[in-house]
Design an enzyme around this catalytic site. Sequence first.
Site, short mmCIF file in Angstrom:
data_model
loop_
_atom_site.label_atom_id
_atom_site.label_comp_id
_atom_site.label_asym_id
_atom_site.label_seq_id
_atom_site.Cartn_x
_atom_site.Cartn_y
_atom_site.Cartn_z
N ASP A 91 -54.31 13.91 22.99
CA ASP A 91 -53.67 15.22 22.88
C ASP A 91 -54.60 16.38 23.19
OD1 ASP A 91 -55.27 14.93 20.65
OD2 ASP A 91 -53.98 16.15 19.38
N GLY A 92 -55.81 16.13 23.67
CA GLY A 92 -56.71 17.24 23.90
C GLY A 92 -57.62 17.01 25.08
N PHE A 143 -70.05 24.96 14.87
CA PHE A 143 -70.10 23.50 14.84
C PHE A 143 -70.34 22.96 16.24
CE2 PHE A 143 -68.04 19.40 15.37
CZ PHE A 143 -68.59 18.67 14.33
N ASN A 176 -60.68 16.41 25.02
CA ASN A 176 -61.59 15.29 24.79
C ASN A 176 -61.07 14.00 25.41
OD1 ASN A 176 -63.33 16.88 23.37
ND2 ASN A 176 -62.46 16.40 21.38
N ASP A 186 -64.06 10.54 15.17
CA ASP A 186 -64.21 10.63 13.71
C ASP A 186 -65.17 9.57 13.20
OD1 ASP A 186 -63.83 11.54 11.17
OD2 ASP A 186 -61.65 11.55 11.28
N ASP A 218 -56.09 8.02 20.63
CA ASP A 218 -56.90 8.95 19.86
C ASP A 218 -56.36 8.96 18.43
OD1 ASP A 218 -58.78 10.91 19.25
OD2 ASP A 218 -57.39 12.52 19.76
N LYS A 219 -57.14 9.47 17.49
CA LYS A 219 -56.68 9.45 16.10
C LYS A 219 -56.04 10.77 15.68
CE LYS A 219 -59.45 9.80 12.53
NZ LYS A 219 -58.76 10.83 11.69
N THR A 220 -56.85 11.79 15.54
CA THR A 220 -56.36 13.06 15.02
C THR A 220 -55.40 13.70 16.02
OG1 THR A 220 -58.45 13.35 13.86
CG2 THR A 220 -57.05 15.28 14.07
#
Length: 1339
Positions: free
Chosen positions: A817-818, A570, A820, A692, A451-453
């Site tokens: 980390d989440g 959102f 998702n 993203d 994952d990125k963020t």
Amino acid sequence: MGQSDSLPVKINEGGTDQLEVKGYQVHRGRCALACLAVLLTLGLLLVLLVWRKDIKMWMFYQECPLQHATKVLVKDSFGVFFEEDVLEERCGPILQPKTRFFVNKKVKYEWNSATLEFTRLPCYDANIECQSFHENLDGLNMQNVNERHQKYGANFIRITVRPVYRLILKEISNPFYLFQFYTIVVWMAQGYYDYSSLVLATTMIAVGSSVYESRKHMMALKKKVQVAGSAIVVRDGEERRILTQQLVPGDILCINPLDDQVPFHCDAVLIEGTCSVDESMLTGESYPITKMPVPQDRETFKYEAHKRHIIFNGTQLLQGRPEGNNVFLKAVVIRTGFMTSKGELIRAILFPKPIHFRFYADLIQVAILFLAFGLGGMIYSTYTWIRNGGSTKQIILHSLDIVTFVVPPMLPAALTATTAFAQRRLREKKIFCLSAKHISLCGGVDVACFDKTGTLTETDIDLAGAIPIQEGEFRKAVPQLSTLPETHPLLQTAATCHTLIKVNGQLNGYSIDRKMFDATKWNFVDGPAGVNSDYGVETPFLVSSPLWNEKRESSFNPTVEYGIIKRFPFESALKRMTVIVQRKGHEHYNVFIKGAPEIIAELCDPVTVPSNYYAVLKHYTMQGYRVIALAVKTLSPHFTWSHIQHMTRDEVEANPELIGLLIMRNQLKKETIPAIRILHEANIRTVMVTGDNLQTAVTVAKDCEMIDRVQRVIQVEATIAPASIYGAQHLQVLYNDPLSTPEFIAGTMKKMQDVHNGNYCFAMDGQSFELLRIHDPALLDKCIHRGKVFARMAPEHKQHLIEALQKIGRQVAMVGDGCNDCSALRTADAGISLSMADASVAAPFTSQETNISCVAPLICEGRTTLDAAFGTFQFAIGICFIFFVGVLMLYSISTTPSDFQYFIWDFGIAIVPFFTIGYASPPKYLHPRRPLRHLWAFLPLFSFFTFVAWQTIVLLIGWFYCHAQPWFEPYVFEPGKHPPNASYEETTLFNLMSIGSIVAAFVFAPSPPYSRSSFSNKIFMIWACGATILLLCVMFITNDGFVYWINYKSPPHPEYTAVILVLGLAGGLFSFCWEKYLIRGWMYQWVWPRINRLRAPRHTYQKIEKELKSRPDWPKLGGKDIAKDVEQEQLQNRSPIPSVKGAVDSVSGEDQIPSLSPERNSLRDLVDRGKTTFRTFQGSRRGGYTINGPKLEPDYPHESIPLTVSATNVEVPASVPRSPLPKTTDEESENDFPPPPPGSLPDEFLSAQSSPVQVLAIRPFDDEEQALAPPPFDSDVQQKSPLSSRRGQGMFQLVDEKSAEQPDPDVQLLAYRVSRSPSDLSPSRQRRHLNGHGPHPME
């Protein structure tokens, strides 16, 4: 539909929870025969029935149609069988017939008498309208409550912990434990109690520890999940407090806003009031989520699409605001128990995807092969003992005993110890393992997805600045938002358009929202309860400017105050959020919107969108910035609040004004680049999977060296082309390079066109991925094989990507980390969660270090564990076969080693290496090649059988050397005597077998490159020294008492013993060199890779790679031959060509410079206008052209073929990303002729054009010119802009062919564009041109 007697009925067909169901009835005759078979096999058949439910159902039951079944055999999507009972219940009135159902994996399936099949119990919220939640405000009556309680069950996530005895029975039904039981019984019958007791003790410890760990985990999960409480509901028009277990779907739940930090126990739809909740239990991200009441409209409620209205089970209330003067917030219960989102998470933990570890499967197969050898030895043993006159007891026991040599009984415990050592070492590195079986799987990982963020980059994000937009033009960038005037709409939008709340006096919310609001320096307070007299409506939140005026003079009252009236949070599907606000003292309402730039641009009035909007957007996204667009809309003063409340979100957001961009910066973690480098050096592919923006993701991938700076990035975009007169609706796949960097533009044209040298990778978004997955899996396999970046990926897309990679033969690690990432973490072979939240329990591994530095140590540990498992297995089987051969040789003369000899060998030599080989430490680096993962392969079997062969030769040499001695005395067999008489053969062979056992430990011990040298294993070396000393003592001590105790017959000359020692050491040295230098060195490192290159590919990804190398024309990118061919065909046919939305497979600067039409359209249309193409549909008359040359594959089913290029006078970079949407009718002329390919500009072509020609060229900087990159927020990009690359620096220059200005002499031609004068433009384009929104400058 009914069911045949042979084919199972499919439930949830096509879904991830697809089941195949067969019906069965009890058959008395089969039951009787099955019970007899169990008795005849002494209960061993029960083991097979435990592991194979399908065989059990066949033996005890008779297959029947589902409508008559009392039992069902269920097969899930993983191929696992379940045996379930079909039950009956009555959920309605007494006269209503009972409903038949069964429960599988905590999910209820009811019988549908209309379709004659079982269907999953639909949720209460299925296929109902949103307004129905507001209808029955008096709640349910008791009859409805009882019926729904019977139908949906109690609101309780029940975790059933199996009794200890059942866990023990399930554990010991493992085939290896059964063989251990057989071994213990045989050895006990022979009177060998010592080692039998040891094997029994280790088996009990292994089984006990496994049962203890399983029960401990289940008890911990049960304690965490089964949380009871009370709730207030409305039933029969009255509020009453009940236990949460008594909640049923349809209950009206009353939520006290003062009961904060109390978890919810069901999924409920909010109908009155607003609240903010903490969903970290489900998402792993602890920021407040705003929940709004579900609208009172006739829209069909959808669980996934309406999450902003759902309060989920397990979440906590942070803040609530009732409607009006009400005391409670109200919500309608829609799901309970395992049907809730939390219940689905727990189901995923209780019923995980089965681990298909090839090593253990091969272990069973190899054990069966060796048992076949054992049966051969049993036959030979029976023959020799009968021939030599052995007693019946000796014949039976020795024949049964010989089988125990081929499969070591200590092997399961040894493999468990190996995994336990690895688990302890990982714990020391702050990596916690939930499933120890996954450690060995990590050793075969060859693809790592990230994952990125929060994984590659920091979780927090910084605001780098803002770019205001006024009158459709970019203004000067603003590094600090607070420097804008208080009345500036961009500042006001940033101050109000967020979902922040105050919890205990502290602002809490998304990192982006906090950073954005903090940059404004405004104030945020909660509004008063009820109606705010200053506004005339409720204002849940108030924001105000700082306590200074525009002249920065101190003031007691803020000059600007806004009341936030309503929030539209959102949503990932919409990629935007909206607020309705009112300024204090004003009558009208304002709408502030923020979101993804491409989405906001589609919403906004096209006049307010700058002509160079997408060029500027690309400028920042390609530098890794995260860009957010802001828009504002002022509602008419005639709109009252009651009127606004009835407006839909689409109506509220319609046609706003674009006012600016926020530029956010997300820094890489310092550990990211070193970790990526380590993985690349180990030939482990790295892939980014993020939600993203695609360009931002590619830039981050290049920044962290996931993608090489000079590697070609090809975007794959799939769309569904609509049906037309030229063809039916079909999948359309396009390849382009909108992300090319200046390194490619700075090269020669030949180099730019050379994209098929293997140095390219793919990038795609989630929408294209899903279309390929559904409509063209074969093409998807190629794309994911070369894929590097997957952007805009939803959680289910991430899971499908992992499954697709595994399908083509990859072993995948996933790091996230989440929430998702939870489904992907569970699916991956090595899922690593960087979050300690409850949602992370679904991942096999959790790292306390919240960065990817844990990936390389985990893979290294997995390789060491895998190598140690191979070594342990080969050592165990090797020493057993040494004794198998030696004992068979002794059986030929009807003798056997004594119990004391077995005692010395078992306790002094054999048992310690079983557990110390797996104690090997991992190396400090990752080797480029993965270790062997299959026992059932040539090299492992060749290694084992050659070792046994050399040791057999040593035993034969010792046997004949002993017989050749002049003092040799033949062995005299005495039937029934135990222990047997001592003999020279027995003494010689036992010494050689003991030496061979010590040698086997060194030969098969783990070694570099996947483990540290065995000499660094201190425990192993201590054992080696001790075992060597013990063996020397046994060989050379000639004390009569000692010799009698071990039943030795010492040779008369010690020189003979020395020769036997030298023979054993020589054979051991030869075996060591054979294994380490020939097999693991020359064969494994040199011969085997070359053999693999010569033989046909085995894995799917290897076949794909071979196919890609054999197809240099794929992917089909824009080439110079196609324009000439199409132009000739157009001149011949002179027929109009249909214009279709989309973009060609273009290469930056290779075909033409993309143009942007100033007409209003979406991002994909605006960007695509520079590359607008005429395309042929599959099956159309114009098919058959490829990008790189003449006709190769007519009507190619995957790619649409670009045939021509539009010509518009717009100046943007050649690599602007494509995004096709329909054009206006007057936008393009259908008779435009395509320009010739770049690289040459014929005079006859220039003279034939009635419109001016612009040429894009590049020249190097002069020494006196300053070659600097554009400033970070310089949006005023000129026609000359600096360009930097690794090979030098240069400058773009646009040159008009008919202008007086001549290009510099050292200019290098890149491309050209045919442009039109304003008089040639369509009426809509002329209006845009006169309004100042015409051709926009290049970035």
